[in-house]
Design an enzyme around this catalytic site. Structure first.
Site, PDB file in Angstrom:
ATOM      1  N   SER A  27      14.367  -4.505  59.931  1.00 59.93           N
ATOM      2  CA  SER A  27      13.971  -3.128  60.265  1.00 59.93           C
ATOM      3  C   SER A  27      14.613  -2.133  59.303  1.00 59.93           C
ATOM      4  O   SER A  27      13.967  -1.192  58.826  1.00 59.93           O
ATOM      5  CB  SER A  27      14.419  -2.793  61.691  1.00 59.93           C
ATOM      6  OG  SER A  27      13.760  -3.606  62.613  1.00 59.93           O
ATOM      7  N   ARG A 127      -3.525  -7.686  65.408  1.00 60.50           N
ATOM      8  CA  ARG A 127      -2.564  -6.945  66.225  1.00 60.50           C
ATOM      9  C   ARG A 127      -3.040  -5.514  66.512  1.00 60.50           C
ATOM     10  O   ARG A 127      -3.709  -4.893  65.694  1.00 60.50           O
ATOM     11  CB  ARG A 127      -1.187  -6.977  65.555  1.00 60.50           C
ATOM     12  CG  ARG A 127      -0.681  -8.408  65.491  1.00 60.50           C
ATOM     13  CD  ARG A 127       0.658  -8.541  64.879  1.00 60.50           C
ATOM     14  NE  ARG A 127       1.688  -7.924  65.697  1.00 60.50           N
ATOM     15  CZ  ARG A 127       2.953  -7.793  65.324  1.00 60.50           C
ATOM     16  NH1 ARG A 127       3.327  -8.241  64.141  1.00 60.50           N
ATOM     17  NH2 ARG A 127       3.829  -7.228  66.118  1.00 60.50           N
ATOM     18  N   GLN A 174       8.233   0.941  66.659  1.00 59.08           N
ATOM     19  CA  GLN A 174       7.257   1.075  65.568  1.00 59.08           C
ATOM     20  C   GLN A 174       6.399   2.315  65.784  1.00 59.08           C
ATOM     21  O   GLN A 174       6.131   3.071  64.839  1.00 59.08           O
ATOM     22  CB  GLN A 174       6.385  -0.176  65.487  1.00 59.08           C
ATOM     23  CG  GLN A 174       7.183  -1.410  65.079  1.00 59.08           C
ATOM     24  CD  GLN A 174       6.335  -2.656  65.001  1.00 59.08           C
ATOM     25  OE1 GLN A 174       5.160  -2.658  65.369  1.00 59.08           O
ATOM     26  NE2 GLN A 174       6.930  -3.738  64.529  1.00 59.08           N
ATOM     27  N   ASP A 320      12.772  -9.085  70.025  1.00 55.54           N
ATOM     28  CA  ASP A 320      12.447 -10.142  69.054  1.00 55.54           C
ATOM     29  C   ASP A 320      13.208 -11.443  69.314  1.00 55.54           C
ATOM     30  O   ASP A 320      12.966 -12.444  68.645  1.00 55.54           O
ATOM     31  CB  ASP A 320      12.768  -9.664  67.634  1.00 55.54           C
ATOM     32  CG  ASP A 320      11.807  -8.572  67.182  1.00 55.54           C
ATOM     33  OD1 ASP A 320      10.690  -8.502  67.729  1.00 55.54           O
ATOM     34  OD2 ASP A 320      12.180  -7.786  66.298  1.00 55.54           O
ATOM     35  N   LYS A 347       2.962  -9.908  69.635  1.00 52.40           N
ATOM     36  CA  LYS A 347       3.823 -10.003  68.445  1.00 52.40           C
ATOM     37  C   LYS A 347       3.110 -10.873  67.400  1.00 52.40           C
ATOM     38  O   LYS A 347       1.901 -11.028  67.449  1.00 52.40           O
ATOM     39  CB  LYS A 347       5.191 -10.562  68.840  1.00 52.40           C
ATOM     40  CG  LYS A 347       5.985  -9.612  69.745  1.00 52.40           C
ATOM     41  CD  LYS A 347       6.366  -8.346  68.995  1.00 52.40           C
ATOM     42  CE  LYS A 347       7.139  -7.378  69.860  1.00 52.40           C
ATOM     43  NZ  LYS A 347       7.356  -6.095  69.177  1.00 52.40           N
ATOM     44  N   ARG A 351       3.870 -14.735  72.090  1.00 54.27           N
ATOM     45  CA  ARG A 351       5.136 -15.492  72.174  1.00 54.27           C
ATOM     46  C   ARG A 351       5.402 -16.081  73.553  1.00 54.27           C
ATOM     47  O   ARG A 351       6.189 -17.023  73.673  1.00 54.27           O
ATOM     48  CB  ARG A 351       6.310 -14.615  71.725  1.00 54.27           C
ATOM     49  CG  ARG A 351       6.286 -14.419  70.225  1.00 54.27           C
ATOM     50  CD  ARG A 351       7.439 -13.600  69.697  1.00 54.27           C
ATOM     51  NE  ARG A 351       7.404 -13.630  68.240  1.00 54.27           N
ATOM     52  CZ  ARG A 351       8.048 -12.773  67.459  1.00 54.27           C
ATOM     53  NH1 ARG A 351       8.766 -11.793  67.988  1.00 54.27           N
ATOM     54  NH2 ARG A 351       7.961 -12.891  66.149  1.00 54.27           N
ATOM     55  N   ARG A 392       9.621 -16.607  64.218  1.00 50.15           N
ATOM     56  CA  ARG A 392      10.678 -16.732  65.234  1.00 50.15           C
ATOM     57  C   ARG A 392      10.439 -17.932  66.157  1.00 50.15           C
ATOM     58  O   ARG A 392      11.387 -18.492  66.708  1.00 50.15           O
ATOM     59  CB  ARG A 392      10.813 -15.433  66.021  1.00 50.15           C
ATOM     60  CG  ARG A 392      11.189 -14.251  65.106  1.00 50.15           C
ATOM     61  CD  ARG A 392      11.823 -13.113  65.853  1.00 50.15           C
ATOM     62  NE  ARG A 392      11.755 -11.896  65.058  1.00 50.15           N
ATOM     63  CZ  ARG A 392      12.598 -11.571  64.079  1.00 50.15           C
ATOM     64  NH1 ARG A 392      13.583 -12.392  63.755  1.00 50.15           N
ATOM     65  NH2 ARG A 392      12.449 -10.431  63.412  1.00 50.15           N
TER      66      ARG A 392
HETATM   67  C1  S3P Z   1      10.527  -3.124  64.898  1.00 50.97           C
HETATM   68  C2  S3P Z   1      10.226  -2.846  66.203  1.00 50.97           C
HETATM   69  C3  S3P Z   1       9.860  -3.867  67.196  1.00 50.97           C
HETATM   70  C4  S3P Z   1      10.140  -5.280  66.718  1.00 50.97           C
HETATM   71  C5  S3P Z   1       9.775  -5.467  65.273  1.00 50.97           C
HETATM   72  C6  S3P Z   1      10.536  -4.499  64.380  1.00 50.97           C
HETATM   73  C7  S3P Z   1      10.893  -2.023  63.997  1.00 50.97           C
HETATM   74  O1  S3P Z   1       8.498  -3.743  67.502  1.00 50.97           O
HETATM   75  O2  S3P Z   1       9.456  -6.225  67.501  1.00 50.97           O
HETATM   76  O3  S3P Z   1      10.079  -6.793  64.857  1.00 50.97           O
HETATM   77  O4  S3P Z   1      11.438  -2.285  62.901  1.00 50.97           O
HETATM   78  O5  S3P Z   1      10.652  -0.846  64.359  1.00 50.97           O
HETATM   79  P1  S3P Z   1       8.000  -2.706  68.652  1.00 50.97           P
HETATM   80  O6  S3P Z   1       8.700  -1.482  68.405  1.00 50.97           O
HETATM   81  O7  S3P Z   1       6.530  -2.560  68.481  1.00 50.97           O
HETATM   82  O8  S3P Z   1       8.379  -3.396  69.929  1.00 50.97           O
END
Ligand code: S3P
Length: 439
Positions: A27, A127, A174, A320, A347, A351, A392
């Site tokens: 991230s 997605r 996100q 995650d 995801k 999962r 994962r």
């Molecule tokens: C992430 C947010 C998460 C996570 C992803 C990385 C990010 O997703 O699952 O691997 O870097 O902002 P969501 O915010 O959609 O849950």
């Protein structure tokens, strides 16, 4: 099931010991390229994740005229072009397997004066993207999706974005980050309210680049029209990658492992909280602040685990880490129940289903539910499981090998490189009996 793709073969047993620094946080690596590119001046990044996902982000900024040197041994130098300095790319931008890259880029590109098309691999193309295109449309962005609300995404230039006060229906960092990045280009203030705390790397890094961000409870706001000042970034080791070893060392008798320089942001530490509730013994050593992100070394030793009902408030904080937490549950005494985790179904794979299928192949009583799973702890057998191209899932079943009764063969493992390059080498270096085969 595929037969010509990369496989992991895991011989049963072993324990994990020694010390290990897992690769950089995914991230934070994505965000370092995005904000470094938009900053005025030169940003140096160390500890950058040289995985396919963050490399995809790096390449798309190069395709938009940003001079980026590296990565070399985790070092990247970004010659920022300023918030208004990106150039129109000459081809669609390919974000591979990365949902984070696609969703954050969507917000960042919505405010540019040129057209872009975002594409990805077959998993990313399935997605859901309306979760970002809907709030962006409310800001006046013009983005075409497929009929099902998926990529390819075609982002058209708009005269001006307007600020928005957005309440997110799902707890998603996100989505929050996408709207905040669009907010850099919007008139007035852009605010996002989250239903539960999610990772706050975007907010922290914006502040590190000198951009004012205000937070009030679960509401975060920025004002458009400001500038970002280049800075240095030290990317900690990814707690989501460390999680495989936290579980592995907990379940494999005789383990004693030190994980170095792990990111300990409180919006990411659910895996430690959940494992401790299950009885894991994890020591947090030398907690420190590294350029605005908390970091520590983690000392983990094997311990008997017990099944628990996972508190729902921990779900976004460990989102995650569930594939490997399900392996912990399979090794625990009694029943583990997860609820409130329907997000796991969208995801890189579904999962909940994919883990339930694989655990059942290995003889574990794992029953999927609409928003979670119920797992009875017991013996792990042997067999051939399909990761469905989900990094994962592949790594979680590698960890299951530590407690398996026989060999586990894991199909379709190429995408481990999206988040954890050299996983097989590093895991076998501390005691996992995993090897690679091409079949
Ligand atoms: C992430 C947010 C998460 C996570 C992803 C990385 C990010 O997703 O699952 O691997 O870097 O902002 P969501 O915010 O959609 O849950």
């Amino acid at each position: 099931m595929s037969s010509n793709k990369l496989q992991f073969r895991v011989q049963p047993g072993g324990s994990l010991s020694g010390r290990l620094r897992v690769p950089g946080d995914k991230s934070i690596s994505h965000r370092s390229i995005m904000l470094g590119s938009l900053a005025d001046g030169v940003t140096h990044v160390s500890g950058f994740l040289e995985g396919e996902d963050s490399l995809a982000t790096l390449r798309v900024f190069q395709a938009m005229g940003v001079k980026i040197d590296g990565p070399s041994d985790g070092e990247v130098t970004i010659n920022g072009v300023g918030v208004d300095g990106l150039k129109a790319p000459t081809a669609p931008l390919d974000l591979g397997n990365s949902g984070t890259a696609m969703r954050l880029m969507c917000g960042l590109l919505a405010g540019q004066g040129f057209d872009t098309t975002l594409v990805g691999d077959s998993s990313l193309t399935k997605r859901p993207m309306r979760r970002v295109t809907d709030p962006l449309a409310a800001m006046n962005a013009v983005i075409d999706t497929s009929e099902g609300g998926t990529a390819p995404l075609h982002i058209r230039p708009t005269t001006t974005l307007c600020g928005i006060d957005y309440t997110m229906p799902v707890a998603s960092a996100q989505v929050k980050s996408c709207v905040l990045l669009a907010g850099l280009y919007a008139e007035g203030e852009t605010c996002v309210t989250e239903p539960a705390p999610t990772r706050d790397h975007t907010e922290r890094m914006l502040q590190g680049f000198g951009y004012p961000v205000t937070r009030n409870g679960n509401r975060v706001c920025i004002r458009g029209g400001g500038r970002l000042r280049a800075c240095d970034i030290d990317v900690p080791a990814d707690i989501s990658s460390a999680a495989f070893f936290l579980v592995g060392a907990s379940i494999a008798t005789g383990s004693d492992l030190l994980l170095e320089h792990v990111g300990m942001n409180p919006t990411r530490d659910g895996v430690i909280n959940i494992l401790r509730l299950m009885g894991a013994v994890i020591g947090v050593l030398d907690p420190r602040d590294v350029r605005g992100e908390p970091v520590a070394d983690l000392h983990v030793r094997s311990a008997p685990l017990k099944g628990i009902r996972i508190p729902e408030d921990q779900v976004p904080l460990a989102i995650d880490e569930f594939p490997v937490l399900f392996v912990a549950a399979a090794c625990a005494e009694g029943e583990t129940v997860l609820t409130g985790a329907e997000e796991l179904r969208v995801k890189e794979s579904d999962r909940i289903q994919v883990m339930a299928d694989g655990l059942q192949v290995l003889g574990v009583d794992a029953r999927p539910t609409a928003d979670g799973i119920v797992i009875q702890g017991g013996a792990i057998g042997s067999g051939r499981v399909d990761s469905h191209g989900d990094h994962r899932i592949a790594m979680a079943f590698t960890i299951a090998g530590l407690r398996a009764g026989g060999e586990i063969v894991i199909e379709d493992c190429e995408n481990v490189n999206t988040s954890f390059p050299r996983f097989v080498e590093l895991a076998s270096g501390v005691g996992s009996r995993v090897s690679l085969t091409g079949d």
